[in-house]
Design a protein around this motif. Structure first.
Motif, short mmCIF file in Angstrom:
data_model
loop_
_atom_site.label_atom_id
_atom_site.label_comp_id
_atom_site.label_asym_id
_atom_site.label_seq_id
_atom_site.Cartn_x
_atom_site.Cartn_y
_atom_site.Cartn_z
N THR A 28 42.09 0.45 9.68
CA THR A 28 41.51 -0.50 8.70
C THR A 28 40.78 -1.74 9.44
OG1 THR A 28 43.58 -0.12 7.45
CG2 THR A 28 42.69 -2.09 7.29
N GLU A 29 41.41 -2.23 10.68
CA GLU A 29 40.85 -3.34 11.35
C GLU A 29 39.31 -2.98 11.85
OE1 GLU A 29 40.25 -6.99 12.29
OE2 GLU A 29 41.96 -6.28 11.23
N LEU A 31 37.13 -0.64 10.66
CA LEU A 31 36.42 -0.64 9.50
C LEU A 31 36.16 -1.88 9.03
CD1 LEU A 31 37.60 2.86 7.80
CD2 LEU A 31 35.65 2.38 9.26
N ARG A 32 37.11 -2.81 8.92
CA ARG A 32 36.96 -4.28 8.18
C ARG A 32 35.89 -5.03 9.19
NH1 ARG A 32 42.23 -6.65 7.71
NH2 ARG A 32 42.26 -5.44 5.95
N ARG A 33 35.92 -4.72 10.46
CA ARG A 33 35.11 -5.55 11.48
C ARG A 33 33.53 -4.79 11.71
NH1 ARG A 33 38.98 -5.28 16.14
NH2 ARG A 33 37.53 -3.77 16.42
N HIS A 36 27.65 -2.76 8.67
CA HIS A 36 27.32 -2.02 7.81
C HIS A 36 26.91 -0.65 8.03
CE1 HIS A 36 26.70 -0.67 3.61
NE2 HIS A 36 25.41 -0.30 4.12
#
Length: 129
Positions: A28-29, A31-33, A36
């Motif tokens: 999660t972390e 992919l969040r950071r 693109h």
């Protein structure tokens, strides 16, 4: 697109930590950071590093911190020596040393090299009699 690499990132994090909760949090972390246009290799490298720093899987736990990171990057993320070195902020020679020492720390003495105490010969009695 970053979300296309979700499965590969999660599997890499799980391999590095052997804990589903850690793998989920790391994925999660990461992919969040992520940018693109981040590649799968970049995302996997970041996930492996974060997971092994958070809670290393048993095969990595016996290694020292930098050795653990180097071996996980090479074995799980498929990083070359120069990538391991750049990621850890060390030179190529130091990265090779970390990999070598990390892998050596996982070796167990060969069974033939361990001292054994032989049982008493049959018919010789025992010390308890």
């Amino acid at each position: 697109m970053v979300i296309d690499h979700l499965d590969a990132v999660w599997r890499a994090a799980l391999a590095a930590s052997a804990d589903e909760a850690v793998a989920e949090g790391v994925t999660t972390e990461v992919l969040r950071r992520a940018a693109h246009d981040a590649t799968a290799h970049e995302l996997i490298r970041d996930a492996v590093l974060a997971a092994v720093r958070t809670e290393p899987a048993p095969p990595f736990a016996a290694m020292g911190g930098a050795q653990r990171e180097a071996v996980a990057l090479a074995r799980i993320a498929g990083c070359r020596i120069d990538e391991v070195a750049a990621t850890l902020g060390v030179g190529d020679r130091a990265a090779r040393g970390l990999l070598t020492e990390g892998l050596r720390s996982t070796l167990r003495p060969h069974r033939a090299s361990v001292r054994r105490t032989l049982p008493p010969a049959l018919g010789c009695g025992s010390a308890a009699s």
